[in-house]
Enzyme design. Sequence first.
Site, PDB file in Angstrom:
ATOM      1  N   HIS A  71     -13.816 -69.297 -18.515  1.00  0.00           N
ATOM      2  CA  HIS A  71     -15.297 -68.980 -18.585  1.00  0.00           C
ATOM      3  C   HIS A  71     -15.970 -68.708 -17.120  1.00  0.00           C
ATOM      4  O   HIS A  71     -15.297 -69.049 -16.128  1.00  0.00           O
ATOM      5  CB  HIS A  71     -16.037 -70.193 -19.038  1.00  0.00           C
ATOM      6  CG  HIS A  71     -15.891 -71.489 -18.277  1.00  0.00           C
ATOM      7  ND1 HIS A  71     -17.003 -71.840 -17.335  1.00  0.00           N
ATOM      8  CD2 HIS A  71     -15.080 -72.450 -18.283  1.00  0.00           C
ATOM      9  CE1 HIS A  71     -16.453 -73.038 -16.758  1.00  0.00           C
ATOM     10  NE2 HIS A  71     -15.479 -73.484 -17.118  1.00  0.00           N
ATOM     11  N   ASP A 188     -14.154 -74.071 -11.186  1.00  0.00           N
ATOM     12  CA  ASP A 188     -14.244 -74.322 -12.300  1.00  0.00           C
ATOM     13  C   ASP A 188     -15.263 -73.391 -12.768  1.00  0.00           C
ATOM     14  O   ASP A 188     -16.599 -73.752 -12.583  1.00  0.00           O
ATOM     15  CB  ASP A 188     -14.815 -75.688 -12.893  1.00  0.00           C
ATOM     16  CG  ASP A 188     -14.895 -76.061 -14.026  1.00  0.00           C
ATOM     17  OD1 ASP A 188     -14.645 -75.276 -15.044  1.00  0.00           O
ATOM     18  OD2 ASP A 188     -15.823 -77.079 -14.360  1.00  0.00           O
ATOM     19  N   GLU A 222     -19.462 -72.036 -21.379  1.00  0.00           N
ATOM     20  CA  GLU A 222     -18.629 -72.990 -21.667  1.00  0.00           C
ATOM     21  C   GLU A 222     -19.307 -74.234 -21.056  1.00  0.00           C
ATOM     22  O   GLU A 222     -19.239 -75.256 -21.760  1.00  0.00           O
ATOM     23  CB  GLU A 222     -17.278 -72.985 -20.912  1.00  0.00           C
ATOM     24  CG  GLU A 222     -16.230 -73.681 -21.241  1.00  0.00           C
ATOM     25  CD  GLU A 222     -16.431 -75.034 -20.438  1.00  0.00           C
ATOM     26  OE1 GLU A 222     -15.416 -76.175 -20.577  1.00  0.00           O
ATOM     27  OE2 GLU A 222     -16.864 -75.109 -19.315  1.00  0.00           O
ATOM     28  N   GLU A 223     -20.031 -74.119 -19.835  1.00  0.00           N
ATOM     29  CA  GLU A 223     -20.562 -75.363 -19.383  1.00  0.00           C
ATOM     30  C   GLU A 223     -21.703 -75.842 -20.286  1.00  0.00           C
ATOM     31  O   GLU A 223     -22.041 -77.317 -19.951  1.00  0.00           O
ATOM     32  CB  GLU A 223     -21.394 -75.178 -17.926  1.00  0.00           C
ATOM     33  CG  GLU A 223     -20.039 -74.592 -17.054  1.00  0.00           C
ATOM     34  CD  GLU A 223     -19.095 -75.743 -16.502  1.00  0.00           C
ATOM     35  OE1 GLU A 223     -19.437 -76.971 -16.881  1.00  0.00           O
ATOM     36  OE2 GLU A 223     -18.407 -75.597 -15.579  1.00  0.00           O
ATOM     37  N   ASP A 243      -8.633 -73.278 -17.981  1.00  0.00           N
ATOM     38  CA  ASP A 243      -9.694 -74.058 -17.262  1.00  0.00           C
ATOM     39  C   ASP A 243      -8.921 -74.856 -16.063  1.00  0.00           C
ATOM     40  O   ASP A 243      -7.783 -74.521 -15.535  1.00  0.00           O
ATOM     41  CB  ASP A 243     -10.453 -74.993 -18.215  1.00  0.00           C
ATOM     42  CG  ASP A 243     -12.075 -74.903 -17.980  1.00  0.00           C
ATOM     43  OD1 ASP A 243     -11.960 -75.119 -16.576  1.00  0.00           O
ATOM     44  OD2 ASP A 243     -12.819 -74.880 -18.755  1.00  0.00           O
ATOM     45  N   HIS A 323     -16.811 -80.333 -10.655  1.00  0.00           N
ATOM     46  CA  HIS A 323     -18.491 -80.538 -10.589  1.00  0.00           C
ATOM     47  C   HIS A 323     -19.069 -80.992  -9.507  1.00  0.00           C
ATOM     48  O   HIS A 323     -20.156 -81.312  -9.633  1.00  0.00           O
ATOM     49  CB  HIS A 323     -18.837 -81.240 -12.100  1.00  0.00           C
ATOM     50  CG  HIS A 323     -18.568 -80.391 -13.137  1.00  0.00           C
ATOM     51  ND1 HIS A 323     -19.363 -80.692 -14.405  1.00  0.00           N
ATOM     52  CD2 HIS A 323     -17.756 -79.414 -13.645  1.00  0.00           C
ATOM     53  CE1 HIS A 323     -18.862 -80.035 -15.241  1.00  0.00           C
ATOM     54  NE2 HIS A 323     -17.680 -79.024 -14.971  1.00  0.00           N
TER      55      HIS A 323
END
Length: 353
Positions: A71, A188, A222-223, A243, A323
């Site tokens: 993603h 990510d 995706e998030e 991922d 994150h």
Amino acid sequence: MSKTQDIKETVQLIKDLVSIPSPSGNTNKVIQFVKDKLVQLGVQTIKNRKGGLIATIPGEDNTKHRVLTAHVDTLGAMVKEIKSNGRLKLDLIGGFAYHSMEGEYCEVETSNGTVITGTILMHQTSVHVYKDAGSAERNQANMEVRIDAKVKDEKQVRALGIEVGDFVSFDLRVQVTEKGFIKSRHLDDKASVAMILQLIKRIKQENISLPYTTHFLISNNEEIGYGGNSNITQETVEYLAVDMGAIGDGQQTDEYTVSICAKDSSGPYHYGLRKHLVQLCTAHQINYKIDIYPYYGSDASAAIKAGHDIVHGLIGPGIDASHAYERTHEDALIETEKLLYHYVQSQLVDYES
């Protein structure tokens, strides 16, 4: 091309990708970047209605398909409120904590395309003014954007074109060290997107004949939970999300290997596919770690929840401080690329056994 040159290309692609702001919901620019790369390689692509990109390479067997996904959307925020003092209140896009963006530079993109820079701060930042500067909770009520403009009130902010719903992107601060570490926001999952592009390039350059028709989905939601839950052909048997591997207390994953996920918050991944991935690692001397990610979901798990009858798996490079201000190492990229290369040329899992 040597492995050193290959990994330098991957790292440069990562730097290019993270440099394009793309919070979930505002990904057209980065999708176009990826599409341009694929067009240069002579790969057929289509764009789905959600804005994701699908590249397809026909295989020897067109009755059974594979899907690999990574993603390109990232964490970010939207303007929730324009405050009377000229600051902006935020609403988060994606699952992360407010403390992870305190003090971060950012960009506000208005609906007419104007970009205005700023800084994300606690309202109670100054220790010379606020007794609770250190102890106040980092939350939506207390954090705000100080924009880089001469504004003192809501009216002056709106005159700049800023409005509720405008997207806010974070400064990525990308660095590559002499020791092979890559530090940036949004590894990510832009690290995996870069590896997918490199994989497709290698398939084309080496004129590799894939055993099965293989689709590469560059997803863009995706998030927020649904990037990979559609556009899966009826012929698809295996679905592999590429991922990140999450690092922390109790985890085996590190920054130097490919991580193979056994289970995340959605439940176990397909046992047969997991064992197949481990067998490929063993056969080709690929350094790997098996792990469980307790607070994690992927495009593969989204596809399962959407009701698709597929075999699903999840792999990726180990990434520290997920994150937040993330970091990985070239070694993790190399090991992940090796596994991807051998996986797409392997036979399907016998899901009936």
